[in-house]
Design a protein around this motif. Structure first.
Motif, PDB file in Angstrom:
ATOM      1  N   ASP A   1      19.265  26.252  16.270  1.00 27.76           N
ATOM      2  CA  ASP A   1      18.417  25.177  15.861  1.00 27.76           C
ATOM      3  C   ASP A   1      18.220  24.499  14.323  1.00 27.76           C
ATOM      4  OD1 ASP A   1      17.367  27.685  15.243  1.00 27.76           O
ATOM      5  OD2 ASP A   1      15.082  26.970  15.633  1.00 27.76           O
ATOM      6  N   GLU A   2      18.611  25.464  13.621  1.00 28.16           N
ATOM      7  CA  GLU A   2      18.666  25.311  12.277  1.00 28.16           C
ATOM      8  C   GLU A   2      19.820  24.502  12.141  1.00 28.16           C
ATOM      9  OE1 GLU A   2      18.903  29.543  11.198  1.00 28.16           O
ATOM     10  OE2 GLU A   2      16.851  29.464  10.164  1.00 28.16           O
ATOM     11  N   ILE A   3      21.062  24.746  12.664  1.00 27.52           N
ATOM     12  CA  ILE A   3      22.303  24.003  12.321  1.00 27.52           C
ATOM     13  C   ILE A   3      21.896  22.490  12.810  1.00 27.52           C
ATOM     14  CG2 ILE A   3      24.514  23.489  13.202  1.00 27.52           C
ATOM     15  CD1 ILE A   3      24.633  26.696  13.594  1.00 27.52           C
ATOM     16  N   GLN A   4      21.354  22.434  13.806  1.00 28.29           N
ATOM     17  CA  GLN A   4      21.107  21.005  14.364  1.00 28.29           C
ATOM     18  C   GLN A   4      20.315  20.342  13.394  1.00 28.29           C
ATOM     19  OE1 GLN A   4      19.286  20.597  18.334  1.00 28.29           O
ATOM     20  NE2 GLN A   4      20.339  18.444  18.313  1.00 28.29           N
TER      21      GLN A   4
ATOM     22  N   CYS B   1      22.016  19.468  10.118  1.00 25.99           N
ATOM     23  CA  CYS B   1      22.934  18.361  10.289  1.00 25.99           C
ATOM     24  C   CYS B   1      22.491  17.059  10.270  1.00 25.99           C
ATOM     25  CB  CYS B   1      23.927  18.579  11.525  1.00 25.99           C
ATOM     26  SG  CYS B   1      25.009  20.069  11.145  1.00 25.99           S
ATOM     27  N   GLN B   2      21.314  17.056  11.233  1.00 27.03           N
ATOM     28  CA  GLN B   2      20.678  15.685  11.177  1.00 27.03           C
ATOM     29  C   GLN B   2      19.872  15.269   9.917  1.00 27.03           C
ATOM     30  OE1 GLN B   2      17.906  16.542  14.723  1.00 27.03           O
ATOM     31  NE2 GLN B   2      19.402  15.717  16.082  1.00 27.03           N
ATOM     32  N   VAL B   3      19.211  16.253   9.503  1.00 31.23           N
ATOM     33  CA  VAL B   3      18.374  15.888   8.301  1.00 31.23           C
ATOM     34  C   VAL B   3      19.084  15.567   6.946  1.00 31.23           C
ATOM     35  CG1 VAL B   3      16.961  16.834   6.125  1.00 31.23           C
ATOM     36  CG2 VAL B   3      16.216  17.176   8.817  1.00 31.23           C
ATOM     37  N   ASN B   4      20.156  16.325   6.801  1.00 31.24           N
ATOM     38  CA  ASN B   4      21.136  16.076   5.574  1.00 31.24           C
ATOM     39  C   ASN B   4      22.182  15.021   5.796  1.00 31.24           C
ATOM     40  OD1 ASN B   4      20.174  18.185   3.500  1.00 31.24           O
ATOM     41  ND2 ASN B   4      20.342  19.517   5.510  1.00 31.24           N
ATOM     42  N   TYR B   5      22.567  14.934   7.015  1.00 29.75           N
ATOM     43  CA  TYR B   5      23.777  13.842   7.070  1.00 29.75           C
ATOM     44  C   TYR B   5      23.726  12.920   8.330  1.00 29.75           C
ATOM     45  CZ  TYR B   5      26.226  17.131   4.006  1.00 29.75           C
ATOM     46  OH  TYR B   5      26.327  17.982   2.826  1.00 29.75           O
TER      47      TYR B   5
ATOM     48  N   GLU C   1      27.865  25.724   5.291  1.00 32.56           N
ATOM     49  CA  GLU C   1      27.876  25.900   3.791  1.00 32.56           C
ATOM     50  C   GLU C   1      29.209  26.122   3.311  1.00 32.56           C
ATOM     51  OE1 GLU C   1      25.368  29.559   3.174  1.00 32.56           O
ATOM     52  OE2 GLU C   1      23.635  28.710   4.083  1.00 32.56           O
ATOM     53  N   CYS C   2      29.976  25.051   3.465  1.00 31.37           N
ATOM     54  CA  CYS C   2      31.459  25.046   3.278  1.00 31.37           C
ATOM     55  C   CYS C   2      31.533  23.901   2.308  1.00 31.37           C
ATOM     56  CB  CYS C   2      32.418  24.596   4.563  1.00 31.37           C
ATOM     57  SG  CYS C   2      33.888  24.509   4.356  1.00 31.37           S
ATOM     58  N   GLY C   3      32.525  24.211   1.581  1.00 28.02           N
ATOM     59  CA  GLY C   3      32.781  22.836   0.697  1.00 28.02           C
ATOM     60  C   GLY C   3      33.173  21.759   1.272  1.00 28.02           C
ATOM     61  N   PHE C   4      33.567  21.629   2.555  1.00 30.41           N
ATOM     62  CA  PHE C   4      33.916  20.597   3.301  1.00 30.41           C
ATOM     63  C   PHE C   4      32.606  19.954   4.214  1.00 30.41           C
ATOM     64  CE2 PHE C   4      38.288  22.425   3.289  1.00 30.41           C
ATOM     65  CZ  PHE C   4      38.946  21.667   2.405  1.00 30.41           C
ATOM     66  N   THR C   5      31.710  20.669   4.061  1.00 26.95           N
ATOM     67  CA  THR C   5      30.473  20.228   4.766  1.00 26.95           C
ATOM     68  C   THR C   5      30.141  18.778   4.750  1.00 26.95           C
ATOM     69  OG1 THR C   5      29.716  22.697   4.707  1.00 26.95           O
ATOM     70  CG2 THR C   5      27.829  20.865   5.277  1.00 26.95           C
ATOM     71  N   PRO C   6      30.283  18.071   3.731  1.00 28.94           N
ATOM     72  CA  PRO C   6      30.011  16.742   3.390  1.00 28.94           C
ATOM     73  C   PRO C   6      30.831  16.001   4.181  1.00 28.94           C
ATOM     74  CG  PRO C   6      30.057  17.707   1.259  1.00 28.94           C
ATOM     75  CD  PRO C   6      30.385  18.762   2.093  1.00 28.94           C
ATOM     76  N   GLN C   7      31.713  16.411   4.891  1.00 27.78           N
ATOM     77  CA  GLN C   7      32.582  15.506   5.915  1.00 27.78           C
ATOM     78  C   GLN C   7      31.665  15.263   7.105  1.00 27.78           C
ATOM     79  OE1 GLN C   7      36.501  17.069   6.960  1.00 27.78           O
ATOM     80  NE2 GLN C   7      37.260  17.258   4.985  1.00 27.78           N
ATOM     81  N   LEU C   8      30.550  16.143   7.356  1.00 26.49           N
ATOM     82  CA  LEU C   8      29.854  15.536   8.285  1.00 26.49           C
ATOM     83  C   LEU C   8      29.367  14.182   8.377  1.00 26.49           C
ATOM     84  CD1 LEU C   8      27.337  18.908   8.490  1.00 26.49           C
ATOM     85  CD2 LEU C   8      29.039  18.042  10.420  1.00 26.49           C
ATOM     86  N   ASN C   9      29.031  13.792   7.131  1.00 24.16           N
ATOM     87  CA  ASN C   9      28.832  12.373   6.747  1.00 24.16           C
ATOM     88  C   ASN C   9      29.798  11.464   7.277  1.00 24.16           C
ATOM     89  OD1 ASN C   9      26.603  11.044   5.581  1.00 24.16           O
ATOM     90  ND2 ASN C   9      27.730  10.562   3.691  1.00 24.16           N
ATOM     91  N   GLU C  10      31.250  11.734   6.897  1.00 20.05           N
ATOM     92  CA  GLU C  10      32.129  10.888   7.295  1.00 20.05           C
ATOM     93  C   GLU C  10      32.309  11.059   9.038  1.00 20.05           C
ATOM     94  OE1 GLU C  10      35.896  10.724   5.179  1.00 20.05           O
ATOM     95  OE2 GLU C  10      34.937  10.183   3.558  1.00 20.05           O
ATOM     96  N   LEU C  11      32.160  11.956   9.406  1.00 21.21           N
ATOM     97  CA  LEU C  11      32.381  12.288  10.885  1.00 21.21           C
ATOM     98  C   LEU C  11      31.391  11.445  11.500  1.00 21.21           C
ATOM     99  CD1 LEU C  11      32.879  16.125  11.217  1.00 21.21           C
ATOM    100  CD2 LEU C  11      34.330  14.448  11.935  1.00 21.21           C
ATOM    101  N   GLU C  12      30.042  11.371  10.945  1.00 20.55           N
ATOM    102  CA  GLU C  12      28.953  10.583  11.756  1.00 20.55           C
ATOM    103  C   GLU C  12      29.446   9.181  11.491  1.00 20.55           C
ATOM    104  OE1 GLU C  12      25.579   9.154  13.669  1.00 20.55           O
ATOM    105  OE2 GLU C  12      26.616  11.041  13.447  1.00 20.55           O
ATOM    106  N   GLU C  13      29.896   8.724  10.301  1.00 18.81           N
ATOM    107  CA  GLU C  13      30.167   7.463  10.064  1.00 18.81           C
ATOM    108  C   GLU C  13      31.459   6.765  10.949  1.00 18.81           C
ATOM    109  OE1 GLU C  13      32.124   4.955   6.240  1.00 18.81           O
ATOM    110  OE2 GLU C  13      31.150   6.857   5.981  1.00 18.81           O
ATOM    111  N   LEU C  14      32.473   7.693  11.309  1.00 20.94           N
ATOM    112  CA  LEU C  14      33.527   7.728  12.299  1.00 20.94           C
ATOM    113  C   LEU C  14      32.965   7.461  13.735  1.00 20.94           C
ATOM    114  CD1 LEU C  14      36.602   7.475  12.051  1.00 20.94           C
ATOM    115  CD2 LEU C  14      36.483   9.698  12.733  1.00 20.94           C
TER     116      LEU C  14
END
Length: 165
Positions: free
Chosen positions: A78-81, A84-88, A37-50
């Motif tokens: 379990d909610e975190i996982q 992260c999987q569903v959204n990113y 729930e952070c402003g930087f959370t969309p970085q999960l997308n780039e972390l996965e891309e990397l």
């Protein structure tokens, strides 16, 4: 003084199973404290891309959720996982929630942020998505502040150099 590596440390994965970081010997790692729930959370997308770009070259992203900054990780493992999987589309290894600052910080983050312990870097996480770069021998070699996006040219250049690409 001999510089130690991260391989003597252990952490619980997102399912609560103990993992020795020695499992990642011979791989370049980007270790990140995450929050959903952070402003930087969309970085999960780039972390996965990397991760996807370099995983076939012995590179792994390790995500460590933390609620240390602004209570931005209120979810259970379990909610975190799932989030992260569903959204990113996160497929890189995620670990159980840890403290990343202060006296009760997880031993990994104490090691990563303390030059006396790691021999190279002195940089404590000041917010979510602080990134530590670890070489194939388990030595901390660099860090990137939360504002530095994972797909940033400097990040990729450092990873490529460590992977000899």
């Amino acid at each position: 003084m001999s510089i130690t590596n991260i391989y003597h440390l252990k952490a619980l994965n997102i399912k609560g199973e103990e993992v020795s970081l020695e499992k990642y010997k011979g791989k370049v790692l980007l270790i990140v404290n995450t929050a959903t729930e952070c402003g930087f959370t969309p970085q999960l997308n780039e972390l996965e891309e990397l991760y996807e770009e370099f995983k076939d070259h012995n590179f792994v992203v390790l995500g460590f959720p933390s609620n240390d900054f602004g209570n931005q990780e209120p979810r259970k493992e379990d909610e975190i996982q799932s989030f992260c999987q569903v959204n990113y589309g996160v497929s890189f290894p995620m670990f159980s929630k840890v403290k990343v600052k202060g006296s009760d910080a997880h031993s990994l983050f104490k090691f990563l942020s303390d030059r006396v312990q790691n021999g190279k870097v002195s940089s404590k996480p000041l917010w979510n998505f602080h990134k530590y770069l670890v070489d194939k021998e388990g030595h901390v070699v660099d860090y990137f502040l939360p504002v530095t996006k994972p797909m940033n040219a400097r990040v990729k250049k450092r990873i490529r150099a460590l992977l000899s690409l």
